[in-house]
Write an enzyme that holds these catalytic residues in place. Structure first.
Site, PDB file in Angstrom:
ATOM      1  N   GLY A  15       0.647  -1.565   0.299  1.00  0.00           N
ATOM      2  CA  GLY A  15      -0.343   0.194   0.038  1.00  0.00           C
ATOM      3  C   GLY A  15       0.617   1.554   0.026  1.00  0.00           C
ATOM      4  O   GLY A  15       0.863   2.135   0.721  1.00  0.00           O
ATOM      5  N   GLY A  21       0.502   4.515   3.076  1.00  0.00           N
ATOM      6  CA  GLY A  21       2.074   3.974   2.911  1.00  0.00           C
ATOM      7  C   GLY A  21       3.171   5.103   2.005  1.00  0.00           C
ATOM      8  O   GLY A  21       3.919   4.374   2.387  1.00  0.00           O
ATOM      9  N   TYR A 159     -14.113  -4.037   8.657  1.00  0.00           N
ATOM     10  CA  TYR A 159     -13.427  -3.299   8.731  1.00  0.00           C
ATOM     11  C   TYR A 159     -12.420  -3.506  10.237  1.00  0.00           C
ATOM     12  O   TYR A 159     -11.499  -4.208  10.897  1.00  0.00           O
ATOM     13  CB  TYR A 159     -12.905  -1.552   8.201  1.00  0.00           C
ATOM     14  CG  TYR A 159     -11.892  -1.127   9.069  1.00  0.00           C
ATOM     15  CD1 TYR A 159     -10.687  -1.112   7.943  1.00  0.00           C
ATOM     16  CD2 TYR A 159     -11.458  -0.166  10.422  1.00  0.00           C
ATOM     17  CE1 TYR A 159      -9.257  -0.477   8.131  1.00  0.00           C
ATOM     18  CE2 TYR A 159     -10.563   0.441  10.440  1.00  0.00           C
ATOM     19  CZ  TYR A 159      -9.140  -0.203   9.162  1.00  0.00           C
ATOM     20  OH  TYR A 159      -7.872   0.807   9.468  1.00  0.00           O
ATOM     21  N   VAL A 189      -5.966   9.017  12.178  1.00  0.00           N
ATOM     22  CA  VAL A 189      -4.921   9.494  11.681  1.00  0.00           C
ATOM     23  C   VAL A 189      -5.111  10.388  10.803  1.00  0.00           C
ATOM     24  O   VAL A 189      -5.823  11.079   9.799  1.00  0.00           O
ATOM     25  CB  VAL A 189      -4.010   8.564  10.778  1.00  0.00           C
ATOM     26  CG1 VAL A 189      -3.129   9.198  10.189  1.00  0.00           C
ATOM     27  CG2 VAL A 189      -3.784   6.996  11.945  1.00  0.00           C
TER      28      VAL A 189
END
Length: 328
Positions: A15, A21, A159, A189
């Site tokens: 990713g 990433g 998820y 985040v």
């Protein structure tokens, strides 16, 4: 001067052109690592922000295909570490409509990464988890011990369940195969290169998109519910500190700075130059009144002070405004 732990190591980042990433790739290159960046969807605009260096190799591969993943790993002499940032996520509508797919794909990605790491005798494996694994009912700061070992609950959120599987798979592989596996658990985040698409479930991009388009930010309830956030650059630095110290296999990553959703909306409005743009729907559910992480381990491991939310918001808004046409 002590050499950086990551210098001259070859690190696979899955990713690697995604939100988290790409920042992992950038930080590792800055520390002298050789980076094998795997991606499923090309993002030329992200490539343009990454350093131009021979230390970076990019390979298009779907890590749901184990043979393709292993072939990518074998393009370098040895993979010293792998940091799995690949994940399938989305907003609440996507979660409800594709929960089974989300669980299936995220589980298979983690399983393939672990199998590849065993085959390649990779020293360090990072599987980015989430604070979502903790119980929604607790209002106390959640410690690393308050996980699936103590409180396992079913959720229709694919998820969230896939992150619980990630943690369980890590436990079992550590025990049976003696692998060094790290599962960082970040809070919310945010930062540059976040997902500003219509399917994002991240609160800060959602609010920014509304404000930038002249729409009001709608807050469910009175906005008094509090949350914590971590800037993506601080998350990446914390992950690298975690692996280097090798002191903890699980680690909460966040800051002690909590903010109400109401104040967050006003902070973003001020940062974008809006004098209003916030409204409330008191009839909608508000979720947990407070969600916070216990950060005792975090402060014992990291070698830096995370930036304030105000500073991080300013950084994010600046990037967003610079890239406004593209992210729209």
């Amino acid at each position: 001067m002590t050499p950086d732990y990551w210098a001259d190591r070859t690190v696979m980042v899955t990713g690697g052109l995604g939100f988290v990433g790409s920042h992992v790739v950038e930080e590792l290159l800055g520390r002298g690592a050789r980076v094998l960046c795997l991606y499923r969807t090309d993002r030329p605009e992200v490539r343009a922000e990454l350093p131009a260096t021979e230390a970076l190799s990019t390979v298009c591969v779907d890590i749901l295909d184990y043979d393709a993943l292993l072939a990518a790993a074998e393009t370098v002499p040895h993979v010293d570490a792998v940091i799995n940032c690949a994940t399938l996520d989305g907003n609440m509508e996507f979660l409800l409509e594709h929960s089974g797919r989300m669980f299936d794909e995220n589980v298979r990605m983690v399983s393939n990464v672990l199998q590849m790491a065993r085959h390649c005798k990779t020293q360090d494996v990072v599987l980015i988890s989430s604070a979502e694994i903790y119980s929604y009912e607790s209002e106390e700061p959640m410690r690393e011990e308050d996980d699936h070992r103590r409180h396992m609950e079913f959720s229709p959120n694919g998820y969230r369940m896939s992150k619980m599987f990630t943690e369980i798979a890590a436990d079992l592989h550590r025990e049976q195969f003696g692998m060094r596996i790290y599962t960082p658990r970040p809070t919310n985040v945010y930062g540059p290169r976040d997902d500003f698409g219509t399917t994002t479930n991240h609160v800060i991009p959602n609010m920014l998109m509304k404000l930038a388009s002249g729409e009001d930010v709608e807050i469910w309830g009175d906005g008094s519910q509090t949350r914590t956030f971590i800037h993506v650059n601080d998350l990446v630095r914390a992950i690298l500190c975690m692996v280097q110290s090798a002191e903890h296999k699980t680690l909460n990553i966040g800051t002690p700075e909590s903010i109400s959703i109401r104040d967050l909306a006003h902070l973003l409005a001020a940062a974008t130059g809006r004098t209003n743009g916030v409204r409330f729907d008191l009839d909608k559910p508000v979720g947990a009144a407070r969600r916070a992480l216990d950060l005792e381990r975090f402060h014992s491991v990291v070698d830096f002070t995370p930036r304030s939310l105000k500073s991080g918001i300013a950084d994010t808004v600046q990037w967003y405004q610079k890239n406004l046409q593209r992210v729209r």
